[in-house]
Design a protein around this motif. Sequence first.
Motif, short mmCIF file in Angstrom:
data_model
loop_
_atom_site.label_atom_id
_atom_site.label_comp_id
_atom_site.label_asym_id
_atom_site.label_seq_id
_atom_site.Cartn_x
_atom_site.Cartn_y
_atom_site.Cartn_z
N LEU B 7 0.86 -0.76 0.38
CA LEU B 7 0.20 0.29 -0.08
C LEU B 7 1.19 1.31 0.04
CD1 LEU B 7 -3.11 1.21 0.29
CD2 LEU B 7 -2.14 1.26 2.48
N HIS B 8 0.45 2.55 -0.77
CA HIS B 8 1.16 3.32 -1.37
C HIS B 8 0.44 4.04 -1.30
CE1 HIS B 8 5.48 2.09 -2.34
NE2 HIS B 8 4.98 1.29 -2.14
N LYS B 9 0.57 5.62 -0.25
CA LYS B 9 -0.10 6.92 -0.42
C LYS B 9 0.46 7.91 -0.43
CE LYS B 9 -2.89 9.53 0.26
NZ LYS B 9 -5.01 9.33 -1.05
N SER B 10 0.77 8.89 -1.24
CA SER B 10 1.31 10.06 -0.72
C SER B 10 0.10 11.46 -1.33
CB SER B 10 2.08 10.09 -2.94
OG SER B 10 2.77 9.67 -2.76
N GLY B 19 4.79 1.45 1.72
CA GLY B 19 4.55 0.20 1.24
C GLY B 19 4.18 -0.72 2.52
N ILE B 20 2.78 -1.19 3.02
CA ILE B 20 2.21 -1.63 3.68
C ILE B 20 1.69 -3.05 3.50
CG2 ILE B 20 0.90 -1.18 5.40
CD1 ILE B 20 2.10 0.76 5.91
N THR B 54 -2.73 5.47 -3.73
CA THR B 54 -1.95 5.68 -4.21
C THR B 54 -2.41 4.60 -5.16
OG1 THR B 54 -1.59 7.73 -3.54
CG2 THR B 54 -0.35 7.00 -5.37
N SER B 55 -1.36 3.55 -4.75
CA SER B 55 -1.17 1.97 -5.65
C SER B 55 -1.25 0.88 -4.36
CB SER B 55 -0.22 2.25 -6.34
OG SER B 55 1.16 2.03 -5.51
N GLY B 56 -1.43 0.04 -4.58
CA GLY B 56 -1.02 -1.05 -3.26
C GLY B 56 -2.61 -1.78 -3.65
N ASP B 57 -2.58 -2.59 -3.04
CA ASP B 57 -4.54 -3.11 -2.20
C ASP B 57 -5.23 -3.73 -0.82
OD1 ASP B 57 -7.16 -4.10 -3.86
OD2 ASP B 57 -6.03 -6.06 -4.23
N ILE B 58 -5.92 -3.69 -1.36
CA ILE B 58 -6.72 -3.78 -0.11
C ILE B 58 -7.80 -4.43 0.08
CG2 ILE B 58 -7.72 -3.38 1.68
CD1 ILE B 58 -6.69 0.25 1.99
#
Lengths: 216, 240
Positions: B7-10, B19-20, B54-58
């Motif tokens: 998980l990315h967030k900007s 990157g979580i 911003t990217s990644g998945d949940i």
Amino acid sequence: MDFSFMSEYWGFFVKGAELTVLLSIFTVILGGIGGMLLSLMKLSRIWVLKAIATAYIEFFRGTPLLVQLFIVYFGLPQLGLSFNEFTAGVVTLSINSAAYIAEIFRAGIQGVDKGQTEAARSLGLSHRQTMRKIILPQAFRNILPALGNEFIVVIKESSIVSVIGTRELMYNADTVRSNTFQPFEPLIVAALIYFILTFALSKLLGVLERRLQARD
Amino acid sequence: MIKVTDLHKSFQQLEVLRGIDAEIKQGEVVVVIGPSGSGKSTFLRCLNLLEVPTSGDIVFEGTSLMDKSTDINKLRQKMGMVFQQFHLFPHLTVRENITLAPTLVKNMSKEEANRTAEDLLRAVGLADKADVYPTRLSGGQKQRIAIARALAMSPDVMLFDEPTSALDPEMVGEVLEVMKRLAKQGMTMVVVTHEMGFAREVGDRILFMDGGKIVEEGKPAELFGNPRHPRTKDFLSKVL
């Protein structure tokens, strides 16, 4: 000063004041609905809606009310859209007032804490439900003073529709003036009636505001 | 129940989450700790899309939140959230605060919603406050109502975003007490907090975040008793 004309003409003033009040009520209702829709459009994420609302608000705040009135009353019939004097007055005052009310609503909506939206959305409410049940009721309370002020402005500005022959308070006062050849007193009476209307309204709004605030 | 991958967030130029990867299992109480600005609140707010990653998945209960076709309103009904600043609805009474969402989005009848509200109010010890407006309540009472409001939707998971940080010290206990009871009843919880005592006592697993990443994670006894990473050691030495 001689107010003896009142015994003959008082009915003129009453009729005129009635029409002024009617004009203002119609305007505030229609302008209020229009203004709310415009404010929602302006806050929308769909850019076309936003652009239309912005253009509308800028245009009607940036041009004289008198010009707008003449366009509606003299211009639009050219396009096959004609109104009688009263309707033309209501239409012009409403489209004009909507632009101002839109900005009042926008400020009111934006003045509601963002956390309210987040709390509502986190409970599963849709954007529309959040607006209707959470944001608008709170916004309405915040803007009541400004909205009341706009109502008062409308009462005063409605006098301008006398120029197209709408028989409201200003028009009738002026008729009395020319009938009696008294240039002073009939206008004093008109001014007094306008003042009584706006003053009473402002007091009434004060009471309503205090009622709403009593809940906190 | 919730699976987070890369998980990315900007926010504009600022990268808050870098990157979580994390997983929250059914019935687990996961406590997220870390210095301010470490991204823990942002991470929590991503879990119900109050912040859009911003990217990644949940993936929540098998459904990806990042999938455009996902009805986020439906998923949020199953994820309760409690905020630092409570965010009760000031124009509604306590009862209306609690019954609004169940009646509006779940079409629950007024009677049933009222009964649920009364049960929940009793559970948080505020049965006598049903017809009061929120401004009449203390901070601790407000937060307990906020918890009841979230529970009224019978969520599968509860997210807590620093629920005691805005409270006067003497009111922290009453809120933590409610949360402890909730944990004991088996509620899945993700809690961002600075209350280390609570983390140690109630948490099944602790995530330590710093600089937008999960630096270390483990059972409370391990992480508090024997932190491995220097940054965890440094942080704990300051707060304990």
